[in-house]
Design a protein around this motif. Structure first.
Motif, mmCIF file in Angstrom:
data_model
loop_
_atom_site.group_PDB
_atom_site.id
_atom_site.type_symbol
_atom_site.label_atom_id
_atom_site.label_comp_id
_atom_site.label_asym_id
_atom_site.label_seq_id
_atom_site.Cartn_x
_atom_site.Cartn_y
_atom_site.Cartn_z
ATOM 1 N N ARG A 11 0.819 -1.214 0.000
ATOM 2 C CA ARG A 11 0.000 0.000 0.000
ATOM 3 C C ARG A 11 0.851 1.261 0.000
ATOM 4 N NH1 ARG A 11 -4.988 1.159 3.800
ATOM 5 N NH2 ARG A 11 -5.242 2.905 2.387
ATOM 6 N N ILE A 12 1.939 1.226 0.765
ATOM 7 C CA ILE A 12 2.800 2.408 0.849
ATOM 8 C C ILE A 12 3.407 2.693 -0.519
ATOM 9 C CG2 ILE A 12 4.883 3.353 1.899
ATOM 10 C CD1 ILE A 12 4.320 1.425 4.281
ATOM 11 N N VAL A 13 3.910 1.641 -1.165
ATOM 12 C CA VAL A 13 4.557 1.820 -2.459
ATOM 13 C C VAL A 13 3.568 2.364 -3.494
ATOM 14 C CG1 VAL A 13 5.625 0.594 -4.376
ATOM 15 C CG2 VAL A 13 6.308 0.093 -2.062
ATOM 16 N N GLY A 14 2.306 1.917 -3.428
ATOM 17 C CA GLY A 14 1.345 2.344 -4.425
ATOM 18 C C GLY A 14 0.681 3.669 -4.129
ATOM 19 N N GLU A 15 0.952 4.244 -2.966
ATOM 20 C CA GLU A 15 0.204 5.431 -2.554
ATOM 21 C C GLU A 15 0.675 6.701 -3.266
ATOM 22 O OE1 GLU A 15 -2.598 5.525 -0.775
ATOM 23 O OE2 GLU A 15 -2.490 7.537 -1.581
ATOM 24 N N THR A 16 -0.275 7.487 -3.728
ATOM 25 C CA THR A 16 0.061 8.742 -4.382
ATOM 26 C C THR A 16 -0.594 9.924 -3.696
ATOM 27 O OG1 THR A 16 -0.153 7.466 -6.402
ATOM 28 C CG2 THR A 16 0.292 9.796 -6.645
ATOM 29 N N VAL A 47 4.338 8.648 -6.946
ATOM 30 C CA VAL A 47 4.227 10.093 -7.171
ATOM 31 C C VAL A 47 4.989 10.485 -8.428
ATOM 32 C CG1 VAL A 47 4.676 12.365 -6.192
ATOM 33 C CG2 VAL A 47 3.982 10.503 -4.702
ATOM 34 N N HIS A 48 6.161 9.873 -8.595
ATOM 35 C CA HIS A 48 6.977 10.088 -9.786
ATOM 36 C C HIS A 48 6.169 9.763 -11.044
ATOM 37 C CE1 HIS A 48 10.585 10.237 -12.214
ATOM 38 N NE2 HIS A 48 10.388 9.006 -12.644
ATOM 39 N N MET A 49 5.461 8.645 -10.991
ATOM 40 C CA MET A 49 4.660 8.230 -12.144
ATOM 41 C C MET A 49 3.543 9.249 -12.404
ATOM 42 S SD MET A 49 2.672 4.663 -12.758
ATOM 43 C CE MET A 49 1.425 4.569 -14.022
ATOM 44 N N TYR A 50 2.912 9.714 -11.341
ATOM 45 C CA TYR A 50 1.850 10.717 -11.496
ATOM 46 C C TYR A 50 2.388 11.972 -12.170
ATOM 47 C CZ TYR A 50 -1.152 14.590 -10.128
ATOM 48 O OH TYR A 50 -1.917 15.714 -10.142
ATOM 49 N N ARG A 51 3.587 12.386 -11.751
ATOM 50 C CA ARG A 51 4.174 13.602 -12.323
ATOM 51 C C ARG A 51 4.480 13.410 -13.807
ATOM 52 N NH1 ARG A 51 8.872 17.010 -11.437
ATOM 53 N NH2 ARG A 51 9.821 15.128 -12.204
ATOM 54 N N LEU A 52 5.040 12.241 -14.133
ATOM 55 C CA LEU A 52 5.350 11.967 -15.544
ATOM 56 C C LEU A 52 4.075 11.997 -16.374
ATOM 57 C CD1 LEU A 52 7.933 9.044 -15.386
ATOM 58 C CD2 LEU A 52 8.353 11.461 -15.743
ATOM 59 N N MET A 53 2.981 11.439 -15.803
ATOM 60 C CA MET A 53 1.732 11.390 -16.565
ATOM 61 C C MET A 53 1.109 12.769 -16.697
ATOM 62 S SD MET A 53 0.066 7.986 -15.072
ATOM 63 C CE MET A 53 -1.547 8.194 -15.740
ATOM 64 N N SER A 54 1.144 13.554 -15.622
ATOM 65 C CA SER A 54 0.439 14.829 -15.685
ATOM 66 C C SER A 54 1.200 15.828 -16.544
ATOM 67 C CB SER A 54 0.192 15.380 -14.284
ATOM 68 O OG SER A 54 1.394 15.477 -13.589
ATOM 69 N N GLU A 55 2.515 15.638 -16.709
ATOM 70 C CA GLU A 55 3.239 16.520 -17.627
ATOM 71 C C GLU A 55 2.939 16.161 -19.076
ATOM 72 O OE1 GLU A 55 7.344 16.473 -16.506
ATOM 73 O OE2 GLU A 55 6.886 17.466 -14.604
ATOM 74 N N GLY A 56 2.495 14.937 -19.307
ATOM 75 C CA GLY A 56 2.015 14.553 -20.630
ATOM 76 C C GLY A 56 3.091 14.277 -21.659
ATOM 77 N N LEU A 57 4.362 14.433 -21.286
ATOM 78 C CA LEU A 57 5.425 14.255 -22.278
ATOM 79 C C LEU A 57 6.084 12.885 -22.162
ATOM 80 C CD1 LEU A 57 7.116 17.723 -21.730
ATOM 81 C CD2 LEU A 57 5.781 17.041 -23.717
ATOM 82 N N TYR A 58 5.829 12.221 -21.058
ATOM 83 C CA TYR A 58 6.635 11.028 -20.770
ATOM 84 C C TYR A 58 5.782 9.775 -20.613
ATOM 85 C CZ TYR A 58 10.030 14.655 -19.565
ATOM 86 O OH TYR A 58 10.852 15.735 -19.580
ATOM 87 N N THR A 59 4.810 9.558 -21.520
ATOM 88 C CA THR A 59 3.930 8.407 -21.367
ATOM 89 C C THR A 59 4.716 7.102 -21.360
ATOM 90 O OG1 THR A 59 2.360 9.682 -22.624
ATOM 91 C CG2 THR A 59 1.770 7.415 -22.179
ATOM 92 N N GLU A 60 5.720 6.989 -22.228
ATOM 93 C CA GLU A 60 6.509 5.744 -22.294
ATOM 94 C C GLU A 60 7.192 5.472 -20.961
ATOM 95 O OE1 GLU A 60 6.814 7.457 -25.561
ATOM 96 O OE2 GLU A 60 5.285 5.967 -26.021
#
Lengths: 275, 283
Positions: free
Chosen positions: A201-206, A232-245
């Motif tokens: 749960r901790i690892v998956g928490e955003t 959180v890192h993944m959320y940031r990559l997604m919300s910036e929209g440039l780093y989907t891969e």
């Protein structure tokens, strides 16, 4: 003798099987999709030490995640295990205090993670002046996973046969010695399974971490510095929209971790049932 | 010796009281920071206001409340039938060998992080809806489907546990009266497990209404009441996450007040859940 089924029974049987198939297929599809899309993106460069905009390495986030997991467990595990010991070994069943504790624990397990995040930001970050920091994030998460650790430990302690306790008392051991030498060791697999579950749960928490430990993509220098975990890192990559891969590659790492944790947890749980 | 026993007893008790303290602090901080904003904006303007425009000093969260209710209702429509049927399958239809695969699979479904669900929704469900209806894919529909999948494991595991608790004699009695396996399961056993299944559904509702990260990825997040399933929607949770980063002053307090409203929703859901569970334990 096999009876021919009437129409209602046949329809019900069909629906049941379809529903079960949908559930399993959902899971398989999600896992397969993420692996197929993500694994080709798992380049060695994503595991380099330095994070910069050219190479959004996830290594700092992985290190932060490990630190947050350890700190959260150091805070939450003793409290959770001790309260379970109190509830199972000491408290009178049905006493007022026990009722209140059970009610608040249930409340804690129902609070959404964003409310935890907001609370953590109000209390730890602002009111206690910790700033956006790994410490504030870990404290917030510790409260969040407390109910999980408490519940699983309670179950593990209840499963220890009373004859163990009686045997230990009969040999002249005190209550405390019985708990630490006899009961806890035989409940270890169950307790561990709860702790492993909360690690997942901790690892998956955003949501609880964005406003407590921050979204800075660097390794935290000390526990009062901010740092983003893998989710959180993944959320940031997604919300910036440039780093989907790259986000997809992080999803693979998260998914693999969760699968490993889940299997470990249920393995430990089975061990308890057998032992 | 006696001293140590007593000291440790107190340590254990203090640890157990920690959850009480935590709940107290959570309520305290949320209400202290949120209620003044509700008073300042005016409870009616805040709860029933149709416009959320912080730059114009308009703080109506009605669209978000409706948004949360819409996507939760959608999740129920998608997740509850499949969830209950899957639970029935696991309790009464499933061969032991398959059970050993299905059970961990459901647990794994519960373990997948919500951000990963969000990613999946964004790259799979949203484009599908885009192609099928030729609109923007970030819709109530997408959020409902995704949340429906996410609450499945909760509904399945709680319902399955209460189905397993139904005495075998019910099932056997029904069979002996000539009912088929399916009729016995659905019209006798499922009926007997009713309150437990309902508890599972309520727990799922709590999950759906509190879900944040997955929803903001697929819901579109426009702060207006959605006109149809194919319009974008913003939930209360999304409202908090999206704007907390830069909000100041009354805007910030209004966001905390949104969390207070969400908290009250969750408390109501939780209380009905534990009331149902008590009812089941008595029965």
């Amino acid at each position: 003798m096999k009876q021919k089924k009437d129409r209602v029974s046949f329809a019900l049987s069909l629906l049941t099987h379809i529903a079960a198939a949908i559930t399993i297929l959902c899971l398989l599809f999600i896992i397969a999709y993420i692996l197929i899309r993500g694994v080709p993106n798992l380049k060695p460069s994503l595991f380099e030490w330095e994070y910069n905009t050219d190479n959004v390495s996830m290594m700092p986030a992985i290190i932060n995640t490990i630190i947050v997991v350890l700190m959260t467990l150091v805070i939450a595990a003793p409290i959770g295990i001790f309260s379970a010991i109190y509830l199972v070994e000491y408290a009178k069943r049905g006493s007022k205090l026990v009722k209140v504790i059970l009610l608040t624990t249930e409340t804690l397990s129902g609070i959404p993670s964003i409310v935890y995040g907001l609370f953590g930001s109000l209390m730890f970050v602002i009111s206690m002046k910790m700033g956006l920091s790994i410490m504030a994030g870990s404290l917030t998460l510790a409260i969040m996973v407390l109910p999980t650790i408490m519940r699983t430990t309670q179950e593990a302690l209840v499963a220890v046969p009373d004859s163990y306790r009686e045997g230990s008392f009969g040999l002249g051991a005190g209550k405390l010695r019985t708990i630490f030498r006899i009961i806890l060791p035989s409940a270890i697999p169950g307790i561990m399974s709860g702790i492993v579950l909360s690690m997942g749960r901790i690892v998956g928490e955003t949501a609880a971490l964005i406003y407590t430990s921050g979204t800075v993509a660097q390794v935290c220098t000390n526990i009062f510095a901010p740092g983003s975990t893998l989710a959180v890192h993944m959320y940031r990559l997604m919300s910036e929209g440039l780093y989907t891969e790259q986000a997809c590659a992080v999803a693979v790492v998260l998914l693999v971790f969760v699968i490993v944790m889940n299997s470990l947890s249920s393995y430990l749980g089975r061990k308890l049932v057998k032992g | 010796m006696q001293l140590r026993e007593n000291a440790m007893r107190i340590v254990f008790m203090l640890a157990a009281c920690f959850s009480i303290v935590a709940v107290f602090f959570i309520c305290f901080y949320l209400f202290i920071n949120g209620l003044p904003a509700i008073a300042k904006i005016g409870p009616m303007n805040f709860l029933a206001g149709m416009e959320w425009a912080p730059s114009n000093n308009l703080y109506g969260i009605f669209p978000m409340i409706i948004g949360s209710i819409y996507v939760t209702a959608g999740a129920i429509v998608v997740g509850v039938p499949i969830g209950i049927l899957t639970a029935v399958y696991m309790a009464y239809f499933c061969p032991k060998k398959i059970y050993r695969i299905v059970k961990p699979a459901v647990e794994l479904l519960a373990g997948i992080p919500s951000i990963v669900y969000g990613f999946f929704g964004l790259v799979v469900i949203v484009p599908l809806i885009q192609d099928a209806f030729h609109t923007s894919g970030n819709t109530v529909l997408a959020a409902s489907i995704l949340l429906g999948i996410m609450i499945l494991p909760t509904i399945v595991s709680v319902s399955e546990a209460s189905l397993q608790a139904v005495p075998d004699s019910y099932y056997e009695g029904s069979l002996a009266l000539g009912a088929s396996h399916e009729r016995s399961v659905y019209f006798v056993c499922l009926k007997a497990a009713k309150s437990g299944v309902l508890a599972g559904v309520i727990l799922g509702v709590g999950r759906a209404i509190g879900e944040t990260m997955a929803v903001i990825m697929v819901a579109g997040n426009q702060a207006v009441v959605p006109g149809s399933l194919l319009h974008g929607v913003r939930t209360m949770t999304a409202n908090i996450v999206l704007e907390m980063g830069y909000a100041t002053g009354l805007h910030r307090e209004a966001l905390i007040a949104t969390a207070v409203v969400l908290f009250v929703f969750i408390m109501i859901i939780n209380l009905s859940f534990s009331a149902l569970k008590r009812k089941e334990a008595k029965a």
